[in-house]
Design a protein around this motif. Structure first.
Motif, PDB file in Angstrom:
ATOM      1  N   UNK A   6       0.683  -1.113   0.023  1.00 20.92           N
ATOM      2  CA  UNK A   6      -0.007  -0.121   0.098  1.00 20.92           C
ATOM      3  C   UNK A   6       0.964   1.250   0.099  1.00 20.92           C
ATOM      4  N   UNK A   7       2.162   1.121   0.838  1.00 28.04           N
ATOM      5  CA  UNK A   7       3.013   2.451   0.687  1.00 28.04           C
ATOM      6  C   UNK A   7       3.390   2.576  -0.604  1.00 28.04           C
ATOM      7  N   UNK A   8       3.757   1.429  -1.336  1.00 27.00           N
ATOM      8  CA  UNK A   8       4.346   1.764  -2.942  1.00 27.00           C
ATOM      9  C   UNK A   8       3.132   2.109  -3.600  1.00 27.00           C
ATOM     10  N   UNK A  14       1.719   9.739  -5.512  1.00 30.57           N
ATOM     11  CA  UNK A  14       2.541  11.111  -5.318  1.00 30.57           C
ATOM     12  C   UNK A  14       3.418  11.333  -6.451  1.00 30.57           C
ATOM     13  N   UNK A  15       4.045  10.117  -6.984  1.00 33.25           N
ATOM     14  CA  UNK A  15       5.065  10.472  -8.132  1.00 33.25           C
ATOM     15  C   UNK A  15       4.331  11.096  -9.300  1.00 33.25           C
ATOM     16  N   UNK A  16       3.093  10.644  -9.352  1.00 29.65           N
ATOM     17  CA  UNK A  16       2.449  11.327 -10.625  1.00 29.65           C
ATOM     18  C   UNK A  16       2.268  12.844 -10.380  1.00 29.65           C
ATOM     19  N   UNK A  17       2.022  13.196  -8.936  1.00 34.57           N
ATOM     20  CA  UNK A  17       2.073  14.749  -8.743  1.00 34.57           C
ATOM     21  C   UNK A  17       3.214  15.407  -9.099  1.00 34.57           C
ATOM     22  N   UNK A  18       4.363  14.687  -8.423  1.00 30.64           N
ATOM     23  CA  UNK A  18       5.485  15.662  -8.526  1.00 30.64           C
ATOM     24  C   UNK A  18       6.085  15.760  -9.979  1.00 30.64           C
ATOM     25  N   UNK A  19       5.924  14.776 -10.685  1.00 27.83           N
ATOM     26  CA  UNK A  19       6.360  14.535 -12.333  1.00 27.83           C
ATOM     27  C   UNK A  19       5.403  15.631 -12.923  1.00 27.83           C
ATOM     28  N   UNK A  20       4.315  15.473 -12.867  1.00 27.00           N
ATOM     29  CA  UNK A  20       3.429  16.556 -13.378  1.00 27.00           C
ATOM     30  C   UNK A  20       3.858  18.153 -12.983  1.00 27.00           C
ATOM     31  N   UNK A  21       4.398  18.126 -11.653  1.00 23.92           N
ATOM     32  CA  UNK A  21       4.419  19.345 -11.068  1.00 23.92           C
ATOM     33  C   UNK A  21       6.009  20.002 -11.854  1.00 23.92           C
ATOM     34  N   UNK A  22       7.026  18.896 -11.980  1.00 24.88           N
ATOM     35  CA  UNK A  22       7.995  19.502 -12.518  1.00 24.88           C
ATOM     36  C   UNK A  22       7.830  20.114 -13.956  1.00 24.88           C
ATOM     37  N   UNK A  23       6.874  19.803 -14.497  1.00 26.09           N
ATOM     38  CA  UNK A  23       6.539  20.287 -15.820  1.00 26.09           C
ATOM     39  C   UNK A  23       5.644  21.512 -15.898  1.00 26.09           C
ATOM     40  N   UNK A  24       4.770  21.588 -14.898  1.00 21.87           N
ATOM     41  CA  UNK A  24       3.717  22.581 -15.001  1.00 21.87           C
ATOM     42  C   UNK A  24       3.807  23.530 -13.512  1.00 21.87           C
ATOM     43  N   UNK A  25       4.486  23.404 -12.763  1.00 21.55           N
ATOM     44  CA  UNK A  25       4.615  24.155 -11.698  1.00 21.55           C
ATOM     45  C   UNK A  25       4.919  25.619 -12.053  1.00 21.55           C
ATOM     46  N   UNK A  26       4.451  26.660 -11.617  1.00 22.23           N
ATOM     47  CA  UNK A  26       4.754  28.017 -12.143  1.00 22.23           C
ATOM     48  C   UNK A  26       4.862  29.145 -10.839  1.00 22.23           C
ATOM     49  N   UNK A  27       4.747  28.733  -9.702  1.00 26.85           N
ATOM     50  CA  UNK A  27       4.546  29.692  -8.806  1.00 26.85           C
ATOM     51  C   UNK A  27       4.889  29.106  -7.134  1.00 26.85           C
ATOM     52  N   UNK A  28       4.944  29.662  -6.303  1.00 27.66           N
ATOM     53  CA  UNK A  28       5.511  29.112  -4.692  1.00 27.66           C
ATOM     54  C   UNK A  28       4.596  27.849  -4.654  1.00 27.66           C
ATOM     55  N   UNK A  29       3.176  28.117  -4.601  1.00 25.98           N
ATOM     56  CA  UNK A  29       2.492  27.042  -4.205  1.00 25.98           C
ATOM     57  C   UNK A  29       2.601  25.878  -4.963  1.00 25.98           C
ATOM     58  N   UNK A  30       2.396  25.737  -6.197  1.00 28.97           N
ATOM     59  CA  UNK A  30       2.574  24.574  -7.252  1.00 28.97           C
ATOM     60  C   UNK A  30       4.062  23.931  -6.922  1.00 28.97           C
ATOM     61  N   UNK A  31       4.989  24.944  -6.809  1.00 33.96           N
ATOM     62  CA  UNK A  31       6.284  24.283  -6.353  1.00 33.96           C
ATOM     63  C   UNK A  31       6.522  23.855  -5.148  1.00 33.96           C
ATOM     64  N   UNK A  35       7.638  19.709  -4.198  1.00 32.11           N
ATOM     65  CA  UNK A  35       8.302  19.312  -3.348  1.00 32.11           C
ATOM     66  C   UNK A  35       8.220  18.469  -2.286  1.00 32.11           C
ATOM     67  N   UNK A  36       6.660  18.673  -1.731  1.00 31.85           N
ATOM     68  CA  UNK A  36       5.935  17.911  -0.707  1.00 31.85           C
ATOM     69  C   UNK A  36       5.760  16.622  -1.515  1.00 31.85           C
ATOM     70  N   UNK A  37       5.071  16.677  -2.564  1.00 32.94           N
ATOM     71  CA  UNK A  37       4.979  15.327  -3.358  1.00 32.94           C
ATOM     72  C   UNK A  37       6.269  14.380  -3.327  1.00 32.94           C
ATOM     73  N   UNK A  38       7.494  15.014  -3.836  1.00 30.74           N
ATOM     74  CA  UNK A  38       8.562  14.131  -3.975  1.00 30.74           C
ATOM     75  C   UNK A  38       8.864  13.769  -2.542  1.00 30.74           C
ATOM     76  N   UNK A  39       8.946  14.380  -1.489  1.00 32.32           N
ATOM     77  CA  UNK A  39       9.351  14.134  -0.252  1.00 32.32           C
ATOM     78  C   UNK A  39       8.387  12.807   0.136  1.00 32.32           C
ATOM     79  N   UNK A  40       7.118  12.881   0.201  1.00 32.28           N
ATOM     80  CA  UNK A  40       6.143  11.944   0.442  1.00 32.28           C
ATOM     81  C   UNK A  40       6.357  10.639  -0.586  1.00 32.28           C
ATOM     82  N   UNK A  41       6.750  10.837  -1.459  1.00 31.45           N
ATOM     83  CA  UNK A  41       6.749   9.646  -2.558  1.00 31.45           C
ATOM     84  C   UNK A  41       8.094   8.930  -2.346  1.00 31.45           C
TER      85      UNK A  41
END
Length: 113
Positions: A6-8, A14-31, A35-41
Motif C-alpha cells: 500500500x505504501x508503494x 504522489x510520484x504522478x503529482x511531482x512529475x506533473x509538477x516538474x513540468x507545470x509548476x509556475x509559482x510558490x504554491x505549485x512548486x 516538493x512535498x510530493x517528492x518527499x512523501x513519494x
C-alpha cells in the motif's frame, strides 16, 4: 494487499503529482506541492523497501508512476490519445502486476504484518 505494498501504491500516486509538477509548476504554491510530493513519494518508497525487495519496489513504483503520469497527461493536459500508447501502458502494468505476484515479502523477526 499488505501495508508495505500500500505504501508503494501511495508513493506512486504522489510520484504522478511531482512529475506533473516538474513540468507545470509556475509559482510558490505549485512548486511547494511538487516538493512535498517528492518527499512523501520517496519516503514511502524507502519505507516499503525496508520490508520488500528493493528492486521490485522500485520497478512497481516507476511503472505505476509512469502509467499514472501518461494517463493524467491525456486526461488533464491535452496529450493526444493514441491506442499504441494505451496498449504499451497496459503491457507495462501487466509487468508490474506480474512482478508483484511473483515477489515474496521479506518476513523479519518480530514482525507479523
Amino acid at each position: 494487499m499488505n501495508k508495505d505494498w500500500l505504501k508503494v501504491l501511495i508513493a506512486a500516486f504522489f510520484e504522478v503529482f511531482w512529475v506533473i509538477g516538474l513540468k507545470h509548476a509556475s509559482d510558490f504554491w505549485t512548486w511547494s506541492g511538487t516538493v512535498i510530493s517528492i518527499i512523501v513519494s520517496f519516503y514511502l518508497m524507502i519505507e516499503a523497501g525496508r520490508k520488500l525487495p528493493v528492486g521490485t519496489v522500485y520497478a512497481v513504483f516507476v511503472g505505476m508512476g509512469t502509467a499514472g503520469t501518461v494517463i493524467s497527461e491525456i486526461l488533464f493536459f491535452g496529450e493526444p490519445f493514441k491506442v499504441s500508447k494505451v496498449l504499451l501502458i497496459l503491457l507495462l502494468l501487466a509487468g508490474v502486476v506480474g512482478l508483484k505476484l511473483v515477489t515474496k515479502d521479506k518476513v523479519q523477526e518480530g514482525d507479523e504484518s
